[in-house]
Scaffold this active site. Structure first.
Site, PDB file in Angstrom:
ATOM      1  CB  SER A 103      -0.913   0.019   1.215  1.00 20.27           C
ATOM      2  OG  SER A 103      -1.583  -1.213   1.356  1.00 20.27           O
TER       3      SER A 103
HETATM    4  N1  SAH Z   1      -0.838  -4.995   3.974  1.00 18.18           N
HETATM    5  C1  SAH Z   1      -0.030  -5.313   2.812  1.00 18.18           C
HETATM    6  C2  SAH Z   1      -0.683  -4.945   1.503  1.00 18.18           C
HETATM    7  C3  SAH Z   1      -1.942  -5.697   1.276  1.00 18.18           C
HETATM    8  S1  SAH Z   1      -2.297  -6.148  -0.395  1.00 18.18           S
HETATM    9  C4  SAH Z   1       1.348  -4.665   2.890  1.00 18.18           C
HETATM   10  O1  SAH Z   1       1.620  -3.931   3.845  1.00 18.18           O
HETATM   11  O2  SAH Z   1       2.169  -4.937   2.010  1.00 18.18           O
HETATM   12  C5  SAH Z   1      -3.643  -7.228  -0.004  1.00 18.18           C
HETATM   13  C6  SAH Z   1      -3.211  -8.608   0.396  1.00 18.18           C
HETATM   14  O3  SAH Z   1      -4.375  -9.285   0.849  1.00 18.18           O
HETATM   15  C7  SAH Z   1      -2.661  -9.423  -0.770  1.00 18.18           C
HETATM   16  O4  SAH Z   1      -1.406  -9.939  -0.445  1.00 18.18           O
HETATM   17  C8  SAH Z   1      -3.710 -10.547  -0.923  1.00 18.18           C
HETATM   18  O5  SAH Z   1      -3.155 -11.782  -1.341  1.00 18.18           O
HETATM   19  C9  SAH Z   1      -4.269 -10.638   0.476  1.00 18.18           C
HETATM   20  N2  SAH Z   1      -5.598 -11.249   0.567  1.00 18.18           N
HETATM   21  C10 SAH Z   1      -6.663 -11.109  -0.270  1.00 18.18           C
HETATM   22  N3  SAH Z   1      -7.712 -11.810   0.168  1.00 18.18           N
HETATM   23  C11 SAH Z   1      -7.320 -12.433   1.323  1.00 18.18           C
HETATM   24  C12 SAH Z   1      -7.959 -13.325   2.230  1.00 18.18           C
HETATM   25  N4  SAH Z   1      -9.213 -13.752   2.058  1.00 18.18           N
HETATM   26  N5  SAH Z   1      -7.257 -13.762   3.307  1.00 18.18           N
HETATM   27  C13 SAH Z   1      -5.978 -13.358   3.499  1.00 18.18           C
HETATM   28  N6  SAH Z   1      -5.308 -12.520   2.663  1.00 18.18           N
HETATM   29  C14 SAH Z   1      -5.972 -12.066   1.591  1.00 18.18           C
END
Ligand code: SAH
Length: 205
Positions: free
Chosen positions: A52
């Protein structure tokens, strides 16, 4: 410059600004993007996901109003950057990621940086293990079309949950849900753009 940008955009919590200053974002981006690590933009990481934008990380962290004793659940570990920021401001972080590749590399980075109060779990944020218990704060970092009751029910009294809510490809709104004596209080914050939350552990690595 990094701090100045965050302050200019309205981040004022000193502890949040300090955590943003102390965690090296360059350790969480792809090697080719290191030079851009301190620009205020989201960047691509493995598995088609993103780390992000720093402002959004700082903003969500500030809105969580973290205290040293808090137990925090993050859904969507991605690079592990947000978890590293949280780890400096609370007692314990459980962060869940559906891609094994991302969970493994985030865990390795967080260990390397000494974030020893973070637990990275390969799993599905729509199906958090019952034995994970309840949390003072829940931060969802992937967009959900609506916030599942199963997640708000994990909040302790006066607990706060923050999530991007909206359609997969389009404008989403950051929503803050606070648990009150009588139910839940919901407040819409700012417009954001996150990758979608998908159910189930990813079949690809
Ligand atoms: N917080 C992260 C950025 C998030 S991007 C950082 O600091 O880098 C969103 C993430 O959520 C992705 O890696 C994606 O694979 C994950 N994601 C999406 N759906 C999900 C779910 N149901 N359970 C766990 N992770 C999930």
């Amino acid at each position: 410059m990094f701090q100045l940008t965050l302050r200019r955009r309205g981040i004022s919590d000193q502890a949040v600004l300090r955590a943003m200053e102390e965690v090296p974002r360059e350790a969480f981006v792809q090697p080719a993007d290191r030079a851009d690590a301190y620009r205020d933009s989201a960047l691509s990481i493995d598995c088609g996901q993103t780390i992000s934008q720093p402002f959004v990380v700082a903003y969500m962290t500030e809105q969580l109003q973290l205290r040293r004793h808090h137990r925090v659940l993050e859904i969507g570990t991605g690079s592990g950057y947000q978890a590293a920021i949280l780890s400096r401001l609370c007692g314990h972080v459980l962060t869940i990621e559906r891609y094994r590749t991302l969970a493994d590399s985030a865990r390795a980075r967080l260990t390397e940086l000494g974030c020893d109060n973070v637990e990275v779990l390969l799993g599905d944020g729509f199906d958090v293990p019952a034995n994970a218990g309840t949390f003072d704060r829940v931060l969802i970092t992937a967009a959900m079309e609506q916030i599942p009751d199963a997640l708000t029910e994990r909040l302790e009294p006066a607990g706060i949950l923050i999530a991007p809510v909206g359609p997969r490809h389009g404008i989403q709104r950051l929503v803050r849900v606070t648990r009150t004596d009588v139910g839940f209080d919901r407040k819409e914050l700012v417009d954001v753009r996150f990758v979608p939350a998908l159910a189930g552990i990813a079949r690809e690595l």
